[in-house]
Design a protein around this motif. Structure first.
Motif, PDB file in Angstrom:
ATOM      1  N   ARG A 426     -39.689 -19.116  28.793  1.00  0.00           N
ATOM      2  CA  ARG A 426     -39.697 -18.045  27.801  1.00  0.00           C
ATOM      3  C   ARG A 426     -38.727 -18.350  26.653  1.00  0.00           C
ATOM      4  NH1 ARG A 426     -37.107 -13.614  26.444  1.00  0.00           N
ATOM      5  NH2 ARG A 426     -35.448 -13.969  27.955  1.00  0.00           N
ATOM      6  N   LEU A 427     -37.522 -18.833  27.009  1.00  0.00           N
ATOM      7  CA  LEU A 427     -36.531 -19.174  25.989  1.00  0.00           C
ATOM      8  C   LEU A 427     -37.000 -20.346  25.133  1.00  0.00           C
ATOM      9  CD1 LEU A 427     -33.244 -18.830  28.074  1.00  0.00           C
ATOM     10  CD2 LEU A 427     -34.111 -17.253  26.351  1.00  0.00           C
ATOM     11  N   LEU A 428     -37.579 -21.357  25.767  1.00  0.00           N
ATOM     12  CA  LEU A 428     -38.052 -22.528  25.019  1.00  0.00           C
ATOM     13  C   LEU A 428     -39.194 -22.151  24.081  1.00  0.00           C
ATOM     14  CD1 LEU A 428     -37.989 -25.245  27.834  1.00  0.00           C
ATOM     15  CD2 LEU A 428     -36.462 -25.084  25.863  1.00  0.00           C
ATOM     16  N   LEU A 429     -40.062 -21.251  24.507  1.00  0.00           N
ATOM     17  CA  LEU A 429     -41.175 -20.824  23.658  1.00  0.00           C
ATOM     18  C   LEU A 429     -40.680 -20.072  22.430  1.00  0.00           C
ATOM     19  CD1 LEU A 429     -43.627 -19.611  26.452  1.00  0.00           C
ATOM     20  CD2 LEU A 429     -44.017 -21.547  24.903  1.00  0.00           C
ATOM     21  N   VAL A 430     -39.616 -19.308  22.600  1.00  0.00           N
ATOM     22  CA  VAL A 430     -39.073 -18.513  21.491  1.00  0.00           C
ATOM     23  C   VAL A 430     -38.189 -19.355  20.583  1.00  0.00           C
ATOM     24  CG1 VAL A 430     -37.554 -16.573  20.916  1.00  0.00           C
ATOM     25  CG2 VAL A 430     -39.199 -16.352  22.784  1.00  0.00           C
ATOM     26  N   GLN A 431     -37.382 -20.238  21.182  1.00  0.00           N
ATOM     27  CA  GLN A 431     -36.345 -20.928  20.424  1.00  0.00           C
ATOM     28  C   GLN A 431     -36.774 -22.277  19.872  1.00  0.00           C
ATOM     29  OE1 GLN A 431     -32.842 -21.151  22.849  1.00  0.00           O
ATOM     30  NE2 GLN A 431     -32.814 -18.973  23.295  1.00  0.00           N
ATOM     31  N   THR A 432     -37.856 -22.843  20.358  1.00  0.00           N
ATOM     32  CA  THR A 432     -38.300 -24.156  19.888  1.00  0.00           C
ATOM     33  C   THR A 432     -39.768 -24.095  19.478  1.00  0.00           C
ATOM     34  OG1 THR A 432     -39.168 -25.051  21.989  1.00  0.00           O
ATOM     35  CG2 THR A 432     -36.780 -25.121  21.661  1.00  0.00           C
ATOM     36  N   LYS A 433     -40.213 -25.157  18.859  1.00  0.00           N
ATOM     37  CA  LYS A 433     -41.622 -25.273  18.474  1.00  0.00           C
ATOM     38  C   LYS A 433     -42.304 -26.383  19.267  1.00  0.00           C
ATOM     39  CE  LYS A 433     -40.731 -23.451  13.841  1.00  0.00           C
ATOM     40  NZ  LYS A 433     -40.841 -23.672  12.368  1.00  0.00           N
ATOM     41  N   GLN A 434     -41.767 -26.695  20.424  1.00  0.00           N
ATOM     42  CA  GLN A 434     -42.351 -27.729  21.267  1.00  0.00           C
ATOM     43  C   GLN A 434     -43.741 -27.304  21.732  1.00  0.00           C
ATOM     44  OE1 GLN A 434     -39.786 -28.907  24.491  1.00  0.00           O
ATOM     45  NE2 GLN A 434     -37.943 -28.703  23.251  1.00  0.00           N
ATOM     46  N   PRO A 435     -44.663 -28.250  21.871  1.00  0.00           N
ATOM     47  CA  PRO A 435     -45.996 -27.912  22.378  1.00  0.00           C
ATOM     48  C   PRO A 435     -45.909 -27.380  23.804  1.00  0.00           C
ATOM     49  CG  PRO A 435     -45.687 -30.294  22.277  1.00  0.00           C
ATOM     50  CD  PRO A 435     -44.527 -29.683  21.562  1.00  0.00           C
ATOM     51  N   ILE A 436     -46.933 -26.637  24.210  1.00  0.00           N
ATOM     52  CA  ILE A 436     -46.920 -25.964  25.508  1.00  0.00           C
ATOM     53  C   ILE A 436     -46.755 -26.962  26.653  1.00  0.00           C
ATOM     54  CG2 ILE A 436     -48.182 -24.435  27.076  1.00  0.00           C
ATOM     55  CD1 ILE A 436     -47.278 -23.110  24.480  1.00  0.00           C
ATOM     56  N   TYR A 437     -47.421 -28.109  26.554  1.00  0.00           N
ATOM     57  CA  TYR A 437     -47.332 -29.083  27.654  1.00  0.00           C
ATOM     58  C   TYR A 437     -45.909 -29.598  27.818  1.00  0.00           C
ATOM     59  CZ  TYR A 437     -46.985 -33.166  24.545  1.00  0.00           C
ATOM     60  OH  TYR A 437     -46.547 -34.074  23.631  1.00  0.00           O
ATOM     61  N   ARG A 438     -45.176 -29.708  26.696  1.00  0.00           N
ATOM     62  CA  ARG A 438     -43.800 -30.195  26.769  1.00  0.00           C
ATOM     63  C   ARG A 438     -42.895 -29.132  27.392  1.00  0.00           C
ATOM     64  NH1 ARG A 438     -40.378 -33.461  28.306  1.00  0.00           N
ATOM     65  NH2 ARG A 438     -38.478 -33.742  27.068  1.00  0.00           N
ATOM     66  N   VAL A 439     -43.112 -27.862  27.025  1.00  0.00           N
ATOM     67  CA  VAL A 439     -42.367 -26.766  27.632  1.00  0.00           C
ATOM     68  C   VAL A 439     -42.615 -26.745  29.138  1.00  0.00           C
ATOM     69  CG1 VAL A 439     -42.133 -24.251  27.774  1.00  0.00           C
ATOM     70  CG2 VAL A 439     -42.349 -25.360  25.540  1.00  0.00           C
ATOM     71  N   ALA A 440     -43.877 -26.926  29.528  1.00  0.00           N
ATOM     72  CA  ALA A 440     -44.236 -26.943  30.952  1.00  0.00           C
ATOM     73  C   ALA A 440     -43.478 -28.042  31.691  1.00  0.00           C
ATOM     74  CB  ALA A 440     -45.742 -27.135  31.114  1.00  0.00           C
ATOM     75  N   GLU A 441     -43.423 -29.231  31.106  1.00  0.00           N
ATOM     76  CA  GLU A 441     -42.735 -30.363  31.741  1.00  0.00           C
ATOM     77  C   GLU A 441     -41.250 -30.062  31.923  1.00  0.00           C
ATOM     78  OE1 GLU A 441     -43.489 -33.656  29.216  1.00  0.00           O
ATOM     79  OE2 GLU A 441     -45.534 -34.004  29.954  1.00  0.00           O
ATOM     80  N   GLN A 442     -40.617 -29.469  30.900  1.00  0.00           N
ATOM     81  CA  GLN A 442     -39.183 -29.194  30.978  1.00  0.00           C
ATOM     82  C   GLN A 442     -38.856 -28.094  31.987  1.00  0.00           C
ATOM     83  OE1 GLN A 442     -36.855 -28.949  27.357  1.00  0.00           O
ATOM     84  NE2 GLN A 442     -38.482 -29.911  26.186  1.00  0.00           N
ATOM     85  N   CYS A 443     -39.876 -27.365  32.397  1.00  0.00           N
ATOM     86  CA  CYS A 443     -39.672 -26.289  33.372  1.00  0.00           C
ATOM     87  C   CYS A 443     -40.224 -26.655  34.747  1.00  0.00           C
ATOM     88  CB  CYS A 443     -40.324 -25.001  32.869  1.00  0.00           C
ATOM     89  SG  CYS A 443     -39.573 -24.388  31.353  1.00  0.00           S
ATOM     90  N   GLY A 444     -40.524 -27.943  34.942  1.00  0.00           N
ATOM     91  CA  GLY A 444     -40.942 -28.392  36.265  1.00  0.00           C
ATOM     92  C   GLY A 444     -42.411 -28.230  36.566  1.00  0.00           C
TER      93      GLY A 444
END
Length: 473
Positions: A426-444
């Protein structure tokens, strides 16, 4: 009047800041706004500005690049940055460039806008005064022909009645010099005897000034360089006095050489290490860890901005385990507080969190082991976290580990990991513009589809929808 320019690519956020801040109370006026760095530079070509409040993450030109250019073109302008509470690498870079403060967007709706602007106004005042040349009466290179000095410092942001202070009997006939906002000095021919100190204290108490001003008697001044002493006093007020002032004590004394003691503050790496230590709950379980962390702060004497950045992050990590009403029972000390209030707040928070974390049916050793596991999970959310591996690391059977974890943390092992990963996402989606797949990877979550399904189950919408919705707010 301090003229302000607000720069943010988010129109709603920009207009909200302009509308919500009580600018008039602090002699400020918003003279313009811009949605990116280039337009801000265009505005500055034609309009006078004293204070630039800028977002850091913007298209076309970032806030950091804007600050660098403005620093070259308009070195008189002060900077305050707008950012999210966990963008600490960017905040540190902004402070290095010359920002005097930062405002965390995530706390704007909860913060008292008067406190925010009061803090900024106070720091502008300090910077403005400290940038002045020495007064004519204190030329550089001239030494002091006095044995001692009384330094008066206004505390808790108090506005001191100067006529009331200067009218004290022990000050009659002695010229006072204001060397900084809320800071005055008086030279003495000799050190004050105990009887004189007692009389001075009694006089201040009678006038009610003991709650508004602190007095420091500095001895062994003979021959000290006046301009160097002035600079040392400003540094002392900015950093050391925050840690040394302890209400209701209002009289202090030390020798002049103590002003030469320098405190390093924290490097970026030390700041990161201390942030992780306070975000952990080890200091809740182990009193020696708590004492060591307090000693580390007292030894390094980090700036108030560094303290605030640490505990804003720490509070969010505590909320993963402890109910929000427990953490927020008392607000974090304000910008005009002293280290005394911070330690009192931390002791209170520790007591309340300990009541939640420490269960009477488990030993401190077991509770500590589970807290170490929680810390490991929070620091490795992008890894493959296996139940059996962490139970083995905790020296417990898988079943007993599950039981202890659920009763101490309040959630099952798997529920905690899922919730921590979703919160991080949730924080990464709000605070960054990383693509969804990258957010998913950083969250395991190596599988984007699985991540989206889990996210929707918990948040009621897909990650992409959540990002769009929060961008509108």
């Amino acid at each position: 009047m301090i003229k302000v320019l607000v720069v943010d690519d988010d129109k709603m956020a920009r207009r909200g800041i302009i509308a919500e801040m009580p600018w008039d109370l602090f002699g400020m006026q918003v003279v313009g706004e811009a949605n990116n760095g280039e337009r801000a530079l265009e505005f500055l070509k034609n309009e006078a500005v004293d204070l630039l409040i800028t977002d850091l993450a913007m298209p076309v030109m970032s806030g950091l690049d804007l600050m660098r250019q403005v620093q070259q073109l308009y070195p008189h302008i002060w900077f305050v940055v707008l950012t999210f509470h966990q963008d600490f690498e960017l905040i540190q870079e902004a402070l290095r460039i010359g920002a005097i403060d930062y405002i965390a967007k995530t706390q704007i709706e909860h913060a008292k806008m008067e406190d925010v602007l009061g803090r900024i106004s106070e720091r502008i005042g300090r910077n403005r005064l400290s940038s002045f040349q020495a007064p004519v009466t204190v030329p550089a290179g001239q030494s002091i022909d006095a044995a001692s000095m009384l330094v008066f410092i206004a505390v808790d942001g108090q506005q001191i009645d100067f006529s009331l202070l200067s009218g004290c009997p022990f000050l009659l006939g002695k010229p006072m010099q204001e060397i900084s906002l809320g800071m005055w000095t008086v030279l003495l021919e000799q050190e004050m005897f105990d009887e004189a100190v007692a009389g001075m204290k009694a006089d201040l108490i009678e006038r009610g000034l003991n709650k508004q001003v602190a007095i420091i008697e500095i001895n062994d001044l003979q021959g000290a360089d006046k301009e160097n002493l002035r600079k040392r006093l400003l540094l002392y007020k900015e950093r050391s006095f925050f840690y040394e002032y302890e209400n209701p004590v209002f009289y202090y004394t030390f020798t002049a050489d103590r002003l030469n003691t320098e405190y390093p503050g924290w490097t970026d790496e030390e700041l990161r290490t201390n942030r992780e230590a306070w975000s952990s709950l080890q200091w809740i379980v182990q009193v020696n860890v708590f004492d060591e962390l307090l000693q580390e702060i007292g030894k390094a004497r980090p700036s108030v901005a560094q303290l605030e950045s640490i505990f804003y992050t720490a509070k969010n990590n505590w909320l993963r385990i402890v109910p929000e009403e427990v953490v927020n029972m008392t607000d974090m000390p304000g910008s005009r507080s002293y280290w005394q209030e911070w330690t009192s707040w931390l002791n209170g928070v520790r007591g309340r969190l300990r009541g939640v974390v420490i269960k009477s049916s488990y030993s401190d050793e077991i509770s500590n082991s589970i807290m170490k596991t929680v810390d490991y999970i929070n620091q490795h959310l992008d890894s493959d976290l296996r139940h059996s591996d962490l139970a083995r690391e905790a020296n417990m059977s898988k079943g007993y580990f599950s039981q202890c974890f659920k009763e101490i943390v309040g959630r099952t092992f798997h529920d905690y990991i899922r919730d921590a990963r979703i919160e991080n996402a949730r924080l990464l989606l709000v605070q960054t513009k990383q693509p969804i797949y990258r957010v998913a990877e950083q969250c395991g979550y190596p599988n984007e589809k699985y991540f989206s399904r889990v996210f929707r189950e918990r948040m009621g919408m897909l990650p992409s929808e959540y990002r769009q919705e929060t961008a509108k707010v």
